[in-house]
Motif scaffolding. Structure first.
Motif, PDB file in Angstrom:
ATOM      1  N   TRP A  24      79.117 106.375  45.086  1.00 27.02           N
ATOM      2  CA  TRP A  24      78.534 105.666  46.220  1.00 27.02           C
ATOM      3  C   TRP A  24      77.626 104.540  45.729  1.00 27.02           C
ATOM      4  CZ3 TRP A  24      78.417 111.108  45.920  1.00 27.02           C
ATOM      5  CH2 TRP A  24      79.370 111.745  46.722  1.00 27.02           C
ATOM      6  N   ARG A  25      78.078 103.803  44.745  1.00 23.99           N
ATOM      7  CA  ARG A  25      77.257 102.784  44.091  1.00 23.99           C
ATOM      8  C   ARG A  25      76.730 101.736  45.069  1.00 23.99           C
ATOM      9  NH1 ARG A  25      79.815 100.563  38.734  1.00 23.99           N
ATOM     10  NH2 ARG A  25      80.144 102.805  38.643  1.00 23.99           N
ATOM     11  N   GLU A  26      77.548 101.356  46.054  1.00 25.09           N
ATOM     12  CA  GLU A  26      77.129 100.314  46.995  1.00 25.09           C
ATOM     13  C   GLU A  26      75.959 100.760  47.869  1.00 25.09           C
ATOM     14  OE1 GLU A  26      79.991 102.983  48.891  1.00 25.09           O
ATOM     15  OE2 GLU A  26      80.077 101.858  47.006  1.00 25.09           O
ATOM     16  N   ARG A  27      75.759 102.045  47.986  1.00 26.07           N
ATOM     17  CA  ARG A  27      74.597 102.579  48.720  1.00 26.07           C
ATOM     18  C   ARG A  27      73.925 103.673  47.885  1.00 26.07           C
ATOM     19  NH1 ARG A  27      76.681 106.731  53.057  1.00 26.07           N
ATOM     20  NH2 ARG A  27      78.580 107.397  52.038  1.00 26.07           N
TER      21      ARG A  27
END
Length: 107
Positions: A24-27
């Motif tokens: 969940w790198r983008e968040r």
């Protein structure tokens, strides 16, 4: 507090961070926070006497570390809204189980 206990606590923060970064790198921040909420189940340690016992296995001893509770945590992974929290709870249980094995076999 011994090295095993310190490493165990470190893993409770590091493993959720790694999972949040990988999946969940983008968040990342929100995901890591929700995964860290899995730590809330350690509130059941307040019911034990003594509250902290370095050689005690949490799995099966504390009410929120039992099979029925773990089944609920698994169920929380199904709805999208509670998925990260459920995963955080299961990661917490898995790390506690690994710690129990470590205590049992590494002395």
């Amino acid at each position: 507090m011994g090295a095993r206990a310190i490493f165990h606590l470190f893993l409770h923060a590091a493993v959720p961070a790694l999972l949040a970064w990988l999946f969940w790198r983008e968040r990342f921040g929100r995901a890591w926070a929700l995964l860290l909420l899995g730590w809330i189940i350690d509130i059941d340690h307040l019911l034990a006497d003594p509250i902290y016992a370095p050689g005690r296995c949490s799995i099966g001893f504390h009410p929120l570390h039992t099979a029925p509770a773990i089944a609920v945590y698994a169920g929380l992974t199904l709805p999208r809204r509670t998925r990260l929290f459920g995963i955080g709870l299961l990661v917490h249980i898995a790390l506690d189980a690994i710690d129990c094995l470590w205590m049992r076999y590494a002395g």
